[in-house]
Design a protein around this motif. Structure first.
Motif, PDB file in Angstrom:
ATOM      1  N   ASP A  81      13.212 -48.455  39.470  1.00  0.00           N
ATOM      2  CA  ASP A  81      12.420 -47.942  39.220  1.00  0.00           C
ATOM      3  C   ASP A  81      12.396 -46.270  40.316  1.00  0.00           C
ATOM      4  OD1 ASP A  81      13.474 -48.929  41.725  1.00  0.00           O
ATOM      5  OD2 ASP A  81      10.357 -48.821  42.705  1.00  0.00           O
ATOM      6  N   LEU A  82      14.044 -46.316  40.444  1.00  0.00           N
ATOM      7  CA  LEU A  82      15.017 -44.803  40.826  1.00  0.00           C
ATOM      8  C   LEU A  82      15.391 -44.301  39.791  1.00  0.00           C
ATOM      9  CD1 LEU A  82      15.188 -46.247  44.261  1.00  0.00           C
ATOM     10  CD2 LEU A  82      13.302 -44.502  43.827  1.00  0.00           C
ATOM     11  N   PRO A  83      15.882 -42.669  39.912  1.00  0.00           N
ATOM     12  CA  PRO A  83      16.674 -42.879  38.993  1.00  0.00           C
ATOM     13  C   PRO A  83      18.088 -43.441  39.734  1.00  0.00           C
ATOM     14  CG  PRO A  83      15.909 -40.544  40.496  1.00  0.00           C
ATOM     15  CD  PRO A  83      15.007 -41.893  40.944  1.00  0.00           C
ATOM     16  N   LYS A  84      19.600 -43.640  38.632  1.00  0.00           N
ATOM     17  CA  LYS A  84      20.160 -44.090  38.135  1.00  0.00           C
ATOM     18  C   LYS A  84      21.209 -42.841  38.492  1.00  0.00           C
ATOM     19  CE  LYS A  84      18.806 -48.133  36.187  1.00  0.00           C
ATOM     20  NZ  LYS A  84      18.603 -49.426  37.143  1.00  0.00           N
ATOM     21  N   GLU A  85      20.984 -41.549  37.817  1.00  0.00           N
ATOM     22  CA  GLU A  85      21.801 -40.263  38.615  1.00  0.00           C
ATOM     23  C   GLU A  85      21.285 -39.836  39.451  1.00  0.00           C
ATOM     24  OE1 GLU A  85      22.795 -38.896  34.255  1.00  0.00           O
ATOM     25  OE2 GLU A  85      23.315 -40.362  34.025  1.00  0.00           O
ATOM     26  N   ILE A  86      21.951 -39.489  40.272  1.00  0.00           N
ATOM     27  CA  ILE A  86      21.762 -37.731  41.241  1.00  0.00           C
ATOM     28  C   ILE A  86      22.173 -36.881  41.028  1.00  0.00           C
ATOM     29  CG2 ILE A  86      20.010 -39.326  42.619  1.00  0.00           C
ATOM     30  CD1 ILE A  86      22.513 -39.265  44.144  1.00  0.00           C
ATOM     31  N   THR A  87      22.144 -35.844  41.012  1.00  0.00           N
ATOM     32  CA  THR A  87      22.832 -34.602  40.936  1.00  0.00           C
ATOM     33  C   THR A  87      23.275 -34.352  42.687  1.00  0.00           C
ATOM     34  OG1 THR A  87      22.399 -33.466  39.054  1.00  0.00           O
ATOM     35  CG2 THR A  87      23.366 -31.499  40.265  1.00  0.00           C
ATOM     36  N   VAL A  88      24.142 -33.932  43.183  1.00  0.00           N
ATOM     37  CA  VAL A  88      24.339 -33.549  44.753  1.00  0.00           C
ATOM     38  C   VAL A  88      25.415 -32.504  44.614  1.00  0.00           C
ATOM     39  CG1 VAL A  88      24.211 -35.967  45.061  1.00  0.00           C
ATOM     40  CG2 VAL A  88      26.668 -35.545  45.032  1.00  0.00           C
ATOM     41  N   VAL A  89      24.965 -31.688  45.847  1.00  0.00           N
ATOM     42  CA  VAL A  89      25.495 -30.290  46.200  1.00  0.00           C
ATOM     43  C   VAL A  89      26.774 -30.731  46.941  1.00  0.00           C
ATOM     44  CG1 VAL A  89      25.647 -27.707  47.151  1.00  0.00           C
ATOM     45  CG2 VAL A  89      24.465 -28.947  45.474  1.00  0.00           C
ATOM     46  N   PRO A  90      27.770 -30.613  47.468  1.00  0.00           N
ATOM     47  CA  PRO A  90      28.895 -30.740  48.002  1.00  0.00           C
ATOM     48  C   PRO A  90      28.356 -30.221  49.401  1.00  0.00           C
ATOM     49  CG  PRO A  90      30.218 -30.160  45.938  1.00  0.00           C
ATOM     50  CD  PRO A  90      28.756 -30.207  46.106  1.00  0.00           C
ATOM     51  N   GLU A  91      28.814 -30.698  50.699  1.00  0.00           N
ATOM     52  CA  GLU A  91      28.641 -29.753  51.602  1.00  0.00           C
ATOM     53  C   GLU A  91      28.548 -28.950  52.632  1.00  0.00           C
ATOM     54  OE1 GLU A  91      29.654 -30.923  55.777  1.00  0.00           O
ATOM     55  OE2 GLU A  91      28.901 -33.009  55.802  1.00  0.00           O
ATOM     56  N   GLY A  92      30.322 -28.602  51.407  1.00  0.00           N
ATOM     57  CA  GLY A  92      30.722 -26.667  51.639  1.00  0.00           C
ATOM     58  C   GLY A  92      30.783 -26.252  50.926  1.00  0.00           C
ATOM     59  N   ARG A  93      29.772 -26.427  50.397  1.00  0.00           N
ATOM     60  CA  ARG A  93      28.829 -25.388  49.330  1.00  0.00           C
ATOM     61  C   ARG A  93      27.466 -24.776  49.215  1.00  0.00           C
ATOM     62  NH1 ARG A  93      32.987 -24.943  45.301  1.00  0.00           N
ATOM     63  NH2 ARG A  93      31.248 -23.898  43.719  1.00  0.00           N
ATOM     64  N   VAL A  94      27.184 -25.100  50.628  1.00  0.00           N
ATOM     65  CA  VAL A  94      25.425 -24.982  50.991  1.00  0.00           C
ATOM     66  C   VAL A  94      25.588 -24.404  52.089  1.00  0.00           C
ATOM     67  CG1 VAL A  94      24.371 -26.657  49.530  1.00  0.00           C
ATOM     68  CG2 VAL A  94      24.830 -27.206  52.182  1.00  0.00           C
ATOM     69  N   SER A  95      24.859 -23.185  52.268  1.00  0.00           N
ATOM     70  CA  SER A  95      24.664 -22.505  53.660  1.00  0.00           C
ATOM     71  C   SER A  95      23.690 -22.745  54.955  1.00  0.00           C
ATOM     72  CB  SER A  95      24.393 -21.284  53.109  1.00  0.00           C
ATOM     73  OG  SER A  95      23.018 -20.950  52.956  1.00  0.00           O
ATOM     74  N   LYS A  96      23.390 -22.562  56.099  1.00  0.00           N
ATOM     75  CA  LYS A  96      22.608 -22.985  56.810  1.00  0.00           C
ATOM     76  C   LYS A  96      21.139 -22.418  56.325  1.00  0.00           C
ATOM     77  CE  LYS A  96      22.624 -23.508  61.644  1.00  0.00           C
ATOM     78  NZ  LYS A  96      23.048 -23.556  62.869  1.00  0.00           N
ATOM     79  N   PRO A  97      20.529 -24.309  56.408  1.00  0.00           N
ATOM     80  CA  PRO A  97      19.489 -24.010  55.730  1.00  0.00           C
ATOM     81  C   PRO A  97      17.613 -23.844  56.884  1.00  0.00           C
ATOM     82  CG  PRO A  97      19.529 -25.979  56.505  1.00  0.00           C
ATOM     83  CD  PRO A  97      21.135 -25.313  56.764  1.00  0.00           C
ATOM     84  N   PRO A  98      16.563 -23.976  56.217  1.00  0.00           N
ATOM     85  CA  PRO A  98      16.415 -23.519  57.624  1.00  0.00           C
ATOM     86  C   PRO A  98      15.839 -24.666  58.370  1.00  0.00           C
ATOM     87  CG  PRO A  98      15.101 -23.324  55.347  1.00  0.00           C
ATOM     88  CD  PRO A  98      16.654 -23.408  55.267  1.00  0.00           C
ATOM     89  N   ALA A  99      15.733 -24.718  59.672  1.00  0.00           N
ATOM     90  CA  ALA A  99      15.208 -25.655  60.724  1.00  0.00           C
ATOM     91  C   ALA A  99      14.841 -26.914  60.563  1.00  0.00           C
ATOM     92  CB  ALA A  99      15.695 -25.312  62.216  1.00  0.00           C
ATOM     93  N   CYS A 100      14.054 -26.685  59.361  1.00  0.00           N
ATOM     94  CA  CYS A 100      12.581 -27.265  59.026  1.00  0.00           C
ATOM     95  C   CYS A 100      13.282 -28.455  58.100  1.00  0.00           C
ATOM     96  CB  CYS A 100      11.656 -27.452  59.118  1.00  0.00           C
ATOM     97  SG  CYS A 100      11.907 -26.045  57.689  1.00  0.00           S
ATOM     98  N   ALA A 101      14.330 -27.659  57.311  1.00  0.00           N
ATOM     99  CA  ALA A 101      14.819 -28.844  56.001  1.00  0.00           C
ATOM    100  C   ALA A 101      15.173 -29.910  56.380  1.00  0.00           C
ATOM    101  CB  ALA A 101      15.901 -28.405  55.319  1.00  0.00           C
ATOM    102  N   VAL A 102      14.884 -30.943  55.770  1.00  0.00           N
ATOM    103  CA  VAL A 102      14.332 -32.729  55.710  1.00  0.00           C
ATOM    104  C   VAL A 102      15.435 -33.118  55.930  1.00  0.00           C
ATOM    105  CG1 VAL A 102      13.710 -34.598  54.547  1.00  0.00           C
ATOM    106  CG2 VAL A 102      12.435 -32.701  54.830  1.00  0.00           C
TER     107      VAL A 102
END
Length: 203
Positions: A81-102
């Motif tokens: 009942d859940l996706p067998k494939e997920i697309t993730v972004v490596p941590e080093g490729r994101v900048s700091k998000p809003p503090a409320c980000a989940v």
């Protein structure tokens, strides 16, 4: 072309090369093997077995990002009942998000924790009968994602927990994104401490 990249219960097995991350030079070897792959700035597919260690999957994703992969498609034979494939972004490729980000993770006792990226009181859901209680977790995620402007969410799991549960949590995050706000799902390089500010870049 790109060889098969796999993480199983013994760790990374990349293009036929086994990397033992428990060895002193394990991280260095992982980096070397991944740098030799023909990534060329393109998305990469990674097969992650259900019993893989979350830290091993995260280490491979992080190194793939460092070697130029913008995203990693992780395939796991998880729940139907859940996706067998997920697309993730490596941590080093994101900048700091809003503090409320989940931010969400599966804890050692199979409870789930959801808290804001910048730190603060989160919500814990006690484990269900067969693992994390993903239905209650999902209800909370839906509220928290809707309440924040962030288009990025973060997930992780305690390393005692099999990868399958981290994968299912990621699928639950995506499924709980009612307004399809999330453009980016980040698998954290190291398991954070629930409720504390999330540190990016291993800081």
């Amino acid at each position: 072309g790109m060889p098969e990249l796999l993480v199983d219960s013994m760790g990374p097995y990349l293009g036929g090369q086994r990397v033992d991350l428990s060895q002193k030079d394990g991280a260095e070897k992982l980096s070397k093997v991944i740098r030799a792959l023909p990534i060329e700035g393109k998305p990469v597919t990674l097969l992650a077995e259900k019993k893989a260690k979350p830290s091993a999957v995260a280490a491979v994703v992080t190194e793939l990002g460092a070697a130029g992969a913008p995203t990693v498609l992780i395939k796991t034979d998880g729940r139907d009942d859940l996706p067998k494939e997920i697309t993730v972004v490596p941590e080093g490729r994101v900048s700091k998000p809003p503090a409320c980000a989940v931010s969400a993770m599966v804890l050692k006792d199979l409870a789930t924790a959801i808290w804001p990226f910048g730190g603060g009181m989160g919500k814990r859901q006690r484990k269900g009968l067969a693992g994390p209680d993903l239905s209650h977790t999902g209800e909370q995620l839906t509220k928290d994602i809707a309440a924040c402007s962030a288009s990025v969410a973060f997930f992780s799991a305690d390393d005692e927990v099999p990868w399958e549960m981290a994968h299912n949590l990621a699928g639950t995050i995506l499924g709980s994104d009612a307004k399809k706000k999330l453009a980016t799902l980040v698998l954290l390089r190291a398991a954070p401490v629930a409720g504390r500010p999330v540190q990016l870049g291993g800081g």
